[in-house]
Each structure stands twice: as C-alpha cells, then as structure tokens.
Write an enzyme that holds these catalytic residues in place. Sequence first.
Site, PDB file in Angstrom:
ATOM      1  N   GLU A 272      60.224  -7.506  -7.144  1.00 55.55           N
ATOM      2  CA  GLU A 272      60.626  -8.728  -7.711  1.00 55.55           C
ATOM      3  C   GLU A 272      61.128  -8.130  -9.264  1.00 55.55           C
ATOM      4  OE1 GLU A 272      58.202 -11.993  -7.744  1.00 55.55           O
ATOM      5  OE2 GLU A 272      58.283 -12.257  -5.499  1.00 55.55           O
ATOM      6  N   HIS A 290      60.866 -16.945  -6.784  1.00 52.29           N
ATOM      7  CA  HIS A 290      59.245 -17.111  -6.911  1.00 52.29           C
ATOM      8  C   HIS A 290      59.024 -18.296  -7.978  1.00 52.29           C
ATOM      9  CE1 HIS A 290      55.714 -14.431  -7.533  1.00 52.29           C
ATOM     10  NE2 HIS A 290      55.310 -15.737  -7.543  1.00 52.29           N
TER      11      HIS A 290
END
Length: 540
Positions: A272, A290
């Site tokens: 990420e 997220h």
Amino acid sequence: MRTEDHVSTANPGKPVVLIAEELSPATVDALGPDFEIRHCNGADRAELLPAIVDVDAILVRSATKVDGEAIAAAKKLKVIARAGVGLDNVDVSAATKAGVMVVNAPTSNIVTAAELACGLLVATARNIPQANTALKNGEWKRSKYTGVELSEKTLGVVGLGRIGVLVAQRMSAFGMKVVAYDPYVQPARAAQMGVKLLTLDELLEVSDFITVHLPKTPETIGLIGDEALHKVKPSVRIVNAARGGIVDEEALAGALKEGRVAGAGLDVYAVEPCTDSPLFAFDQVVCTPHLGASTGEAQEKAGIAVAKSVRLALAGELVPDAVNVQGGVIAEDVKPGLPLAERLGRIFTALAGEVAMRLDVEVYGEITQHDVKVLELSALKGVFEDVVAETVSYVNAPLFAQERGVEVRLTTSSESPEHRNVVTVRGTLASGEEVSISGTLAGHKNVQKVVAVGDHSIDLALADHMAFLRYTDRPGVVGTVGRILGEAGINIGGMQVARADVGGEALVVLTVDDTIPANVLSEISEEIGATSVRAVNLTH
C-alpha cells in the site's frame, strides 16, 4: 508550518505535548489545560527533529515516523501516542530501550472496521458500486447486476477476534448462518455467540461468503491462497478488510478469472498504497483504499483515547493502553526478563497450535525476591501476540485470556537448581496434552536461551527463526534435516538434539537464518516421519 508554531513559549510549569499531525479538536479538549500544546508537521523530518527535542509527549497518526533517530533526539520524551491501532510508524523497540512509553487506541476502530467489512459483504452480494457507476454513466442495467441474498447463506468468519465477533453478530441479523475458523477460540465460547467452529478446510467448503479478520503473521500471509481457493464454492464471495497479504491477490485474480470465485471485496492490499492491481480489472470486485478506520467517529475516539493515556502517563498512573510497559515500578533485575518471557509465550503458542485451557507461568530463582507479576503479563502478551489482530499490551493480555476462557496462574519459587533464574510457560490443551517451554538469561549480556521443551533438556540461544521437530529416535535424521534445508538455501545457525530414551521420542531444535517455507517443512516432516513440526518466526 511556521517555525514559531512549535517554538516553546516559556512555561516551565507545564509538560509539553507535541501534536505532530492533524487530530480532532476533541483530542486537545481531552488533554485539558494542564499541558503546553505545540504543533508541527511530523511528516517533515526537518521540522519534526528540532520540534521533538524538549517535549514530554508526542501525538501522531500514521504519517509521522517516530523512529530511533527521532527518539534519540527527544531528550525529555516520556510518551509516544499513536491515535489509531497500527504501530508501523513507531519503533517500539527503540522506545522501550529509551524508557519511553508507547500508547495507542486499540479499540477505537473496531466498530468502524466491522461495519466496513459488513458493507463490503452487502456491496459484493448486490453489486452496488458497479450498478451505481453504470447508472451515473447513463446505463440502466438491471439484469446485468442481479445479485444474491444474504439471508440463509453461510458466512465463514476467518478469525473470531473482536472485529470478527462484531461482524458475526451483525450479519446474523441478516439471517446468515455463521461458521468460523479460529484455532485459538474454544468451541464453547463460539457456541455462546451462536457460531459453529470448523476447520479451515471445512469453512472453505461450506461458506457462501468468507470474511477475513486475522492478524498478519508469517503463518497467516497467503492463508487464503491458491490451495484454499481450489476448495471453495464457485459462488463464494470473499472479503478482506483485515490486513493485506492474508488473501493472496494473485491467486484470487486467478480464481476470479477461472470462475472459481464469484466476487470479492477488498480494503487492504499486500503493498500500500495500491493503485494498480490485476484485481481492479474485474467488475465483480469491490475495492476501497484502506478505509477500515476512516470514520470521523473512529478518529475522534482514537484521539480522545490517546489524550487520556498521555494524561495518565505524565501523571505516573497506570495506562491501560500502554503497549510496551506495564506502568508502575518494575525492578531493574526483572526488566531483562520481560523480552524473554514474551518470546517464550510466542514459542508456546507456536508449539501448542491453539490457546491452552489453563496456562501456568512459572518463575524460579533469585529473581523471585522481587515482584515478578509483570513476567506473567509479558508471557501472556507473547501468547496472544500472533493470535489476535489487535495490539496486545501488558494490560489487555489478561482480558484476551479471560475472553477465551483461559485460566492463568503464576507460580514462583526461589529454588532453581540448574540456572540462576528460569521462566517456564506451561499450558494444558483441550485434549489434556501439556506443552511447555523454559528459558533463561545467560551471562553478563543476558543472552536469551531455551533450556527445556517439555521433558527434553536443551541449551540453545533463541533466534528470530526457529524450528522444533519431534520424531522417533533413529540414525540419519539430523543429516536428512540438514540436507533438505541446505537444498532449500536455509542456513542452520544452531542445532540441539534431545531424547528421553534410545529409540524413544526425540526432539530437534534448530535456529536458522531465514523463515523456513511451508513446503520445506512438509518435506522434512514426511522424510523423517515427524510427529510434530513447528516453525517460529520472532522477527515481528
């Protein structure tokens, strides 16, 4: 950020609290009037390092890296407070060595995270985001986005911790039948919640929807991978709002492409930020960036929680959300035993493969002239470190034991015939089997050593990567183990063999330089006819 924003105004009577990221106004309100509040842009190292020099506490979210360099620069720092759950941006080890308390807000986002998982389940079932996009693009596609009902479907919850329980409760209200896989939860505890415990293979076979709520450990990375995705119904929809990498994204893409999985909802990714994934090409995949903790309520709860912790810490009181210290005075002779007890707890869990019905923490030797209750807490912290998705602290570890019906006892004795001090973590499993691991600190450098595994005496320094192999004693086993590891490029750092009797049960304990892959462990187990093979990774 202007320089004057973090320059102290002379106020020697008040502790200084540095807020290094944007937090809710409620955070400052919760701190109250007893502190001098400063602000800086913690993401800017050139601004952070001079700003942190003379502060008593720092409050951060995820953008500020409070690493060894920052901690060394902070000469007066007593508390690092992370307004959230994860601690990836805080060097907890460096903070502990410097005597700095680290606190977070472990329960601030559990409701928010659970609600997002439920939202992804509904969205994948009814194709809500896809239909929304199509309609906004001028396309009326009712037949294309026909979905499925949740009612009377089976939901498989992989990981029945706090968030997993909340999801199970909420989706039960949709009329779903809930089953779960969690080797660290007793069946009776699950039954109280109306959840049936299954093996992972059983869950994969019967579930119409699967939602993942596990901590990310070497054992759980890739748990829902290619092998698992060949066992599911082709109509299954899989949600991961826990940690990236637990669901193997490449294997999931392959299963979607081949029609072995009907859909997926993802909030987390192996790397990420993730803006380019083969999964994004599938119309039946719902993706979010997220957002698990991203609600105003969760962020406000987190800010208020850590503000209260800072107040407690700077007042010298017990801090319930302290991650690395208990709060209160710990004898200097006891402190070196804390990491040993914690590592023994982690090894115990790996050896047991489940949570014990009863857990005994035994401390022997001259160290028992001090209060060693904290060693019990440290061992418990280790026992649950790789079991729950939440951050485990000295304060909440007993709560995790209580939630799982584990009876915990501390036993002490000043007698220790073979070593100056010994800590043993001993547990009785549901089957009646007893598992134990003992360790000590050796020499002036306090080298951590394993001195016993069950009835087998061992003398081997602990390492980040270890393996424990049980088998029937016979010639050639050590050579076989060495050959297989050598062929796999795994270097052995240390090895000890113990046995009760010639031809009886034998134990090999290995320390190696890298994580032993699962396929290599399987090969070792098969070739030596092992009764038990356990690998332990203590790096995280």
